[in-house]
Design a protein around this motif. Structure first.
Motif, PDB file in Angstrom:
ATOM      1  N   ARG A  77      -4.685 -16.193 -15.729  1.00  0.00           N
ATOM      2  CA  ARG A  77      -5.073 -15.411 -16.899  1.00  0.00           C
ATOM      3  C   ARG A  77      -6.026 -14.255 -16.574  1.00  0.00           C
ATOM      4  NH1 ARG A  77      -8.258 -19.426 -20.664  1.00  0.00           N
ATOM      5  NH2 ARG A  77      -9.482 -19.471 -18.740  1.00  0.00           N
ATOM      6  N   GLY A  78      -6.999 -14.519 -15.743  1.00  0.00           N
ATOM      7  CA  GLY A  78      -7.882 -13.432 -15.301  1.00  0.00           C
ATOM      8  C   GLY A  78      -8.944 -13.001 -16.289  1.00  0.00           C
TER       9      GLY A  78
ATOM     10  N   ALA B  81     -13.948  -9.733 -17.178  1.00  0.00           N
ATOM     11  CA  ALA B  81     -15.403  -9.628 -17.368  1.00  0.00           C
ATOM     12  C   ALA B  81     -16.029  -8.794 -16.249  1.00  0.00           C
ATOM     13  CB  ALA B  81     -16.023 -11.022 -17.422  1.00  0.00           C
ATOM     14  N   VAL B  82     -15.504  -8.942 -15.049  1.00  0.00           N
ATOM     15  CA  VAL B  82     -16.011  -8.159 -13.913  1.00  0.00           C
ATOM     16  C   VAL B  82     -15.630  -6.687 -14.084  1.00  0.00           C
ATOM     17  CG1 VAL B  82     -15.840  -7.829 -11.409  1.00  0.00           C
ATOM     18  CG2 VAL B  82     -15.980 -10.145 -12.345  1.00  0.00           C
ATOM     19  N   ILE B  83     -14.391  -6.441 -14.466  1.00  0.00           N
ATOM     20  CA  ILE B  83     -13.941  -5.053 -14.708  1.00  0.00           C
ATOM     21  C   ILE B  83     -14.862  -4.394 -15.744  1.00  0.00           C
ATOM     22  CG2 ILE B  83     -12.094  -3.637 -15.750  1.00  0.00           C
ATOM     23  CD1 ILE B  83     -10.062  -5.707 -14.698  1.00  0.00           C
ATOM     24  N   ASP B  84     -15.116  -5.108 -16.843  1.00  0.00           N
ATOM     25  CA  ASP B  84     -15.923  -4.546 -17.939  1.00  0.00           C
ATOM     26  C   ASP B  84     -17.368  -4.308 -17.501  1.00  0.00           C
ATOM     27  OD1 ASP B  84     -13.614  -4.751 -19.432  1.00  0.00           O
ATOM     28  OD2 ASP B  84     -14.255  -6.525 -20.563  1.00  0.00           O
ATOM     29  N   ALA B  85     -17.899  -5.243 -16.720  1.00  0.00           N
ATOM     30  CA  ALA B  85     -19.294  -5.095 -16.274  1.00  0.00           C
ATOM     31  C   ALA B  85     -19.436  -3.895 -15.330  1.00  0.00           C
ATOM     32  CB  ALA B  85     -19.764  -6.380 -15.597  1.00  0.00           C
ATOM     33  N   ILE B  86     -18.432  -3.664 -14.522  1.00  0.00           N
ATOM     34  CA  ILE B  86     -18.469  -2.491 -13.633  1.00  0.00           C
ATOM     35  C   ILE B  86     -18.354  -1.215 -14.477  1.00  0.00           C
ATOM     36  CG2 ILE B  86     -17.191  -1.230 -11.850  1.00  0.00           C
ATOM     37  CD1 ILE B  86     -16.500  -3.966 -10.597  1.00  0.00           C
TER      38      ILE B  86
ATOM     39  N   VAL C 212     -11.838  -2.748  -5.612  1.00  0.00           N
ATOM     40  CA  VAL C 212     -10.832  -2.032  -4.825  1.00  0.00           C
ATOM     41  C   VAL C 212      -9.476  -2.726  -4.839  1.00  0.00           C
ATOM     42  CG1 VAL C 212     -12.502  -0.890  -3.333  1.00  0.00           C
ATOM     43  CG2 VAL C 212     -11.596  -3.136  -2.654  1.00  0.00           C
ATOM     44  N   ALA C 213      -9.426  -3.990  -5.269  1.00  0.00           N
ATOM     45  CA  ALA C 213      -8.130  -4.672  -5.316  1.00  0.00           C
ATOM     46  C   ALA C 213      -8.206  -5.966  -6.113  1.00  0.00           C
ATOM     47  CB  ALA C 213      -7.647  -5.011  -3.899  1.00  0.00           C
ATOM     48  N   LEU C 214      -7.068  -6.286  -6.715  1.00  0.00           N
ATOM     49  CA  LEU C 214      -6.819  -7.649  -7.183  1.00  0.00           C
ATOM     50  C   LEU C 214      -5.822  -8.250  -6.205  1.00  0.00           C
ATOM     51  CD1 LEU C 214      -6.759 -10.008  -9.317  1.00  0.00           C
ATOM     52  CD2 LEU C 214      -4.652  -8.939 -10.129  1.00  0.00           C
ATOM     53  N   ILE C 215      -6.135  -9.424  -5.708  1.00  0.00           N
ATOM     54  CA  ILE C 215      -5.201 -10.152  -4.848  1.00  0.00           C
ATOM     55  C   ILE C 215      -4.761 -11.382  -5.626  1.00  0.00           C
ATOM     56  CG2 ILE C 215      -4.902 -11.340  -2.639  1.00  0.00           C
ATOM     57  CD1 ILE C 215      -7.426  -9.810  -1.673  1.00  0.00           C
ATOM     58  N   THR C 216      -3.460 -11.633  -5.665  1.00  0.00           N
ATOM     59  CA  THR C 216      -2.987 -12.828  -6.368  1.00  0.00           C
ATOM     60  C   THR C 216      -1.866 -13.504  -5.597  1.00  0.00           C
ATOM     61  OG1 THR C 216      -2.157 -13.716  -8.469  1.00  0.00           O
ATOM     62  CG2 THR C 216      -1.385 -11.508  -7.854  1.00  0.00           C
ATOM     63  N   ASP C 217      -1.813 -14.822  -5.739  1.00  0.00           N
ATOM     64  CA  ASP C 217      -0.744 -15.634  -5.141  1.00  0.00           C
ATOM     65  C   ASP C 217       0.400 -15.817  -6.126  1.00  0.00           C
ATOM     66  OD1 ASP C 217      -2.575 -17.056  -6.773  1.00  0.00           O
ATOM     67  OD2 ASP C 217      -1.767 -18.955  -6.048  1.00  0.00           O
TER      68      ASP C 217
ATOM     69  N   ALA D 248      -5.337  -5.654 -14.131  1.00  0.00           N
ATOM     70  CA  ALA D 248      -5.600  -4.721 -13.026  1.00  0.00           C
ATOM     71  C   ALA D 248      -4.912  -3.386 -13.307  1.00  0.00           C
ATOM     72  CB  ALA D 248      -5.102  -5.310 -11.714  1.00  0.00           C
ATOM     73  N   ARG D 249      -3.657  -3.446 -13.746  1.00  0.00           N
ATOM     74  CA  ARG D 249      -2.912  -2.200 -14.000  1.00  0.00           C
ATOM     75  C   ARG D 249      -3.612  -1.377 -15.071  1.00  0.00           C
ATOM     76  NH1 ARG D 249       2.413  -4.727 -12.527  1.00  0.00           N
ATOM     77  NH2 ARG D 249       2.230  -4.472 -10.268  1.00  0.00           N
ATOM     78  N   MET D 250      -4.066  -2.063 -16.137  1.00  0.00           N
ATOM     79  CA  MET D 250      -4.734  -1.340 -17.226  1.00  0.00           C
ATOM     80  C   MET D 250      -6.018  -0.672 -16.741  1.00  0.00           C
ATOM     81  SD  MET D 250      -4.078  -3.546 -20.673  1.00  0.00           S
ATOM     82  CE  MET D 250      -4.160  -5.193 -20.039  1.00  0.00           C
ATOM     83  N   ALA D 251      -6.627  -1.266 -15.731  1.00  0.00           N
ATOM     84  CA  ALA D 251      -7.893  -0.717 -15.225  1.00  0.00           C
ATOM     85  C   ALA D 251      -7.688   0.192 -14.018  1.00  0.00           C
ATOM     86  CB  ALA D 251      -8.839  -1.866 -14.869  1.00  0.00           C
ATOM     87  N   GLY D 252      -6.424   0.366 -13.611  1.00  0.00           N
ATOM     88  CA  GLY D 252      -6.135   1.237 -12.464  1.00  0.00           C
ATOM     89  C   GLY D 252      -6.573   0.637 -11.135  1.00  0.00           C
ATOM     90  N   ILE D 253      -6.568  -0.674 -11.046  1.00  0.00           N
ATOM     91  CA  ILE D 253      -6.982  -1.352  -9.806  1.00  0.00           C
ATOM     92  C   ILE D 253      -5.734  -1.755  -9.014  1.00  0.00           C
ATOM     93  CG2 ILE D 253      -8.111  -3.447  -8.898  1.00  0.00           C
ATOM     94  CD1 ILE D 253      -9.909  -3.299 -11.475  1.00  0.00           C
ATOM     95  N   PRO D 254      -5.675  -1.415  -7.727  1.00  0.00           N
ATOM     96  CA  PRO D 254      -4.501  -1.782  -6.925  1.00  0.00           C
ATOM     97  C   PRO D 254      -4.289  -3.301  -6.884  1.00  0.00           C
ATOM     98  CG  PRO D 254      -5.922  -0.253  -5.720  1.00  0.00           C
ATOM     99  CD  PRO D 254      -6.667  -0.646  -6.958  1.00  0.00           C
TER     100      PRO D 254
END
Ligand code: GRF
Length: 201
Positions: free
Chosen positions: A12-13, A18-23, A33-38, A48-54
Motif C-alpha cells: 500500500r505504501g 508520509a515520507v513523500i509528504d514530509a519531504i 531518489v527511488a522506490l524499490i519494490t518486490d 511514486a509516479r504521482m510524486a515523480g519518483i523513479p
C-alpha cells in the motif's frame, strides 16, 4: 545537506506517502531518489509516479531462487547508492549480504513496541497477548529479526473492544509521524549509535 534516501516497500505504501509528504513540506531535508519494490502490483508504485519518483521493480516472483532475487536487489541498491534505505512495509526478510552492505544506512518501521511482537501480524500478536499498550518502532536494520538499535518509538493504547484492523489503523497514524521524524534525525546527522542504543543529539 540534502540527503538521498530510497524507500523499499511491498504494498500500500502509506508510510512511503508520509515520507513523500514530509519531504515536500520541507520537514525532512532529503530527496527521495527511488522506490524499490518486490511487487509489481504494489500501490506504492502509483504513489511514486504521482510524486515523480523513479521506480525500480525487482519482482520476487520471476527469480528462480531467493539468492538470485537478492543478488539483483543488491545490485539495484548499490546502483542507487542512497545515503539511507528506508524499509516501509517491505514484507520480506533481507539476507545478510544486503544488510551488511548497508550497515547503519538502513531503517525499518515496525507496528509494535519492539522487542515485543517481531515479524508478521504484530498488531494481532499484541491483541492476542492482551497488552494494554502497543505502538510502533523505527530501528536500524541489523541481522536479527526486527532487532536492530531503536531510533524512535510511539505508544498507542489498546482500547476495549479493539480488533486487529482498528488497532492497526491507530498505530498507523503514529507510524506516519514517527518514520519521517526518524529520517529527519538521520538526515540532520543527529543519530549516534552506541551499541544497542541510539542517542539523539
Ligand atoms: C505498516 O504497518 C508497517 O509498520 C509494516 O507494514 C505496514 C505497511 O503499511 N511494516 P504501508 O504499506 O506503509 O501502508
Amino acid at each position: 545537506m540534502t540527503r538521498r534516501i530510497a524507500v523499499v516497500a511491498s504494498g500500500r505504501g502509506s508510510n512511503f506517502q508520509a515520507v513523500i509528504d514530509a519531504i515536500a513540506s520541507g520537514k525532512v531535508p532529503a530527496v527521495c531518489v527511488a522506490l524499490i519494490t518486490d511487487n509489481p502490483n504494489a500501490y506504492a508504485i502509483q504513489r511514486a509516479r504521482m510524486a515523480g519518483i523513479p521506480v525500480m521493480v525487482v519482482d520476487y516472483s520471476v527469480y528462480p531462487s531467493r539468492e538470485e532475487y537478492e543478488r539483483e536487489l543488491l545490485s539495484v541498491m548499490l546502483e542507487i547508492n542512497a545515503d539511507l534505505f528506508v524499509l516501509a512495509g517491505y514484507m520480506r526478510i533481507l539476507g545478510k549480504t544486503i544488510i551488511r552492505a548497508f550497515h547503519q544506512r538502513m531503517v525499518n518501521i515496525h507496528p509494535a513496541l519492539l522487542p515485543s511482537f517481531t515479524g508478521l501480524h504484530a498488531q494481532r500478536q499484541a491483541l492476542l497477548h492482551g497488552v494494554k499498550i502497543s505502538g510502533c518502532t523505527v530501528h536500524f536494520v541489523d541481522e536479527s529479526l526486527d532487532g536492530g538499535p531503536i531510533i524512535l518509538q510511539r505508544c498507542v493504547p489498546v482500547l476495549e473492544g479493539d480488533n486487529e484492523d482498528a488497532l492497526a489503523e491507530r498505530i498507523l497514524d503514529h507510524e506516519h509521524e514517527c518514520l519521517p521524524e526518524a529520517i529527519r534525525l538521520f538526515c540532520e546527522d543527529r543519530l549516534i549509535i552506541e551499541g544497542r542504543t541510539v542517542r539523539i543529539r
